[in-house]
Design an enzyme around this catalytic site. Structure first.
Site, PDB file in Angstrom:
ATOM      1  N   CYS A 132       0.823  -1.170  -0.059  1.00 55.23           N
ATOM      2  CA  CYS A 132       0.095   0.008  -0.071  1.00 55.23           C
ATOM      3  C   CYS A 132       0.873   1.183  -0.049  1.00 55.23           C
ATOM      4  CB  CYS A 132      -1.188   0.154   1.289  1.00 55.23           C
ATOM      5  SG  CYS A 132      -2.090  -1.270   1.223  1.00 55.23           S
ATOM      6  N   HIS A 167      -2.661   7.028   3.765  1.00 58.32           N
ATOM      7  CA  HIS A 167      -1.615   6.138   4.251  1.00 58.32           C
ATOM      8  C   HIS A 167      -0.202   6.732   3.734  1.00 58.32           C
ATOM      9  CE1 HIS A 167      -1.178   1.400   4.817  1.00 58.32           C
ATOM     10  NE2 HIS A 167      -0.513   2.401   5.753  1.00 58.32           N
TER      11      HIS A 167
END
Length: 451
Positions: free
Chosen positions: A56, A111
């Site tokens: 990610c 993120h």
């Protein structure tokens, strides 16, 4: 007369493997037809060799900066309360498009920094709704022994440029089911407002499905009869369809570049195990199933519907979208992305890229070049422990998609161009030293002078 630049809608699924969608050989075989994304594929350029980073955080940093994560220091997921994300010196695609006059918004999983100064509303997006880190934090509050006085409580957040972000709701298992529905609603509202103002917009929509815990919205629970994972995939397809329907309803179809893809290979944590179709492996590895993901572009009248097996990389979106918006990447740093607009528009026969190096954190694991992949480290499943190879493995991915038969004896000539690619990239790391992970906000990298 100035030509108005197109709107850009970039939808990024989370942990969506190459083999999940109907247009990539999945769909009903995975228990969940994906008619809306399949139709998008029929209308646009369907990339069969689009590549990302290992998981990610590194993929999102590569997307936002056009730079491999070994350069930016944003290489892995870090728990709340620890330094993480992109330093302010990095210039995101949101900042480039904002500077080109676009209204910008991020709805979904970020993120790339979880505190003031590093949240989306500080990094090129006029507004943001979503989670600062990742979806597995939704499991925290239901876990035995969880102590919010020691580990920060996870929240769904929102914020606008120039003001502090605020917490909206604890990100628990209930919110995990609801979040993609809400971020889709907000995306549509954003597009409606910008359409009314006749302003070009960039909507970055990083969905949370299919990341574990892969739990569908209550409206989709039980929809497929094939379990939570299939229900969540059906929800994801529906959310994409809602955004596409809104674009049509607003009369923006021909004026909007839509991009849909995934941040990395399939989810591997049981019981939410995904698939990469014919490719071997999952994210957190250098296997083809971890690198190669679905990616589709639709721009009616500009990008002709077709399928391509040319090598592309997610860093390429940075200079490509900058050019679409009428601006350019910064010239004071190494940019790894290559402008692919001419290829996408059919004005160039082949991709401008032959290959790329593939790092996991600071370790060079593999290099992909044309139809081949050379592994310097070997790890088929996450956490098996990588083996440093004395003689690197070489695989022909066309003949051997499972990466099972070493091609060194018959096709050893390929090691030459691959070694030159490695040498050139590592030389660039010497000229532009990498930003260390956890660098402070005031860190400014300095390029080294020539020899």
């Amino acid at each position: 007369m100035t030509v108005r630049p197109p709107n850009i809608v970039l939808i990024l699924a989370d942990n969506l493997g190459w083999g999940e969608l109907g247009c990539y050989g999945g769909g009903v075989l995975r228990g969940a037809p994906t008619p809306r994304i399949d139709a998008l594929s029929e209308e646009g350029l369907t990339c069969l060799n689009f590549n990302v980073e290992s998981d990610c955080v590194p993929t999102r940093s590569a997307l936002m900066t056009g730079r491999h994560p070994i350069r930016t220091g944003a290489m892995q997921s870090v728990p709340a309360g620890l330094p993480q994300g992109l330093i302010p010196w990095e210039i995101t695609i949101g900042q480039l498009l904002q500077g080109a006059g676009y209204a910008t918004a991020c709805f979904g999983k970020w993120h790339l920094g979880d505190r003031e100064g590093r949240l989306p509303k500080d990094r090129g997006f006029d507004e943001w709704y979503g989670i600062p880190r990742t979806s597995n934090e939704a499991m925290f509050t239901a876990a035995p022994g969880f102590d919010p006085t020691i580990v920060p409580m996870p929240y769904v957040m929102e914020g606008v440029k120039g003001a502090p972000a605020r917490n909206l709701a604890v990100y628990d298992l209930e919110q995990r089911r609801l979040i993609d529905g809400e971020l889709t609603r907000r995306t549509i509202d954003f597009m409606e407002r910008q359409s009314a103002a006749a302003r070009p917009f960039f909507a970055y929509v990083p969905l949370t499905q299919l990341h574990f815990p892969t739990l569908p919205h209550p409206d989709f629970a039980g929809r497929t009869g094939a379990g939570d994972f299939a229900d969540a995939m059906a929800e994801m397809d529906h959310r994409v369809g809602e955004i596409l329907d809104a674009i049509d309803r607003l009369g923006l179809r021909e004026d909007t570049l839509v991009l849909f893809g995934s941040d990395n290979g399939p989810e591997f944590r049981r019981p939410w195990r995904g698939t990469a179709g014919p490719w071997r492996g999952t994210y957190h590895t250098a296997m083809e199933g971890g690198l190669r993901v679905p990616f589709i572009l639709r721009w009616p009248g500009r990008i002709a519907p077709r399928r391509t097996t040319d090598v592309l990389h997610i860093t390429d979106l940075y200079p490509t979208l900058a050019r679409v918006a009428g601006t350019s990447p910064p010239a004071d740093r190494a940019i790894d992305g290559i402008d692919q607009l001419d290829f996408f528009l059919g004005e160039r026969a082949k991709s401008a890229r032959d290959g790329f190096p593939y790092y996991i954190k600071t370790e060079l694991r593999a290099v992909k070049w044309r139809d081949w992949k050379m592994h310097l480290m070997w790890e088929v499943e996450p956490n098996e422990g990588p083996i440093k190879l004395e003689t690197p493995y070489l695989f022909n991915l066309v003949r051997d998609p499972k990466e099972e038969t070493d091609a060194n004896m018959d096709e050893g000539w390929v090691r030459g161009p691959i070694r030159r690619l490695i040498e050139a990239f590592q030389d660039s790391l010497k000229t532009h030293p990498p930003i260390p992970p956890g660098a402070p906000d005031d860190f400014v990298p300095r390029a080294k002078a020539g020899p």
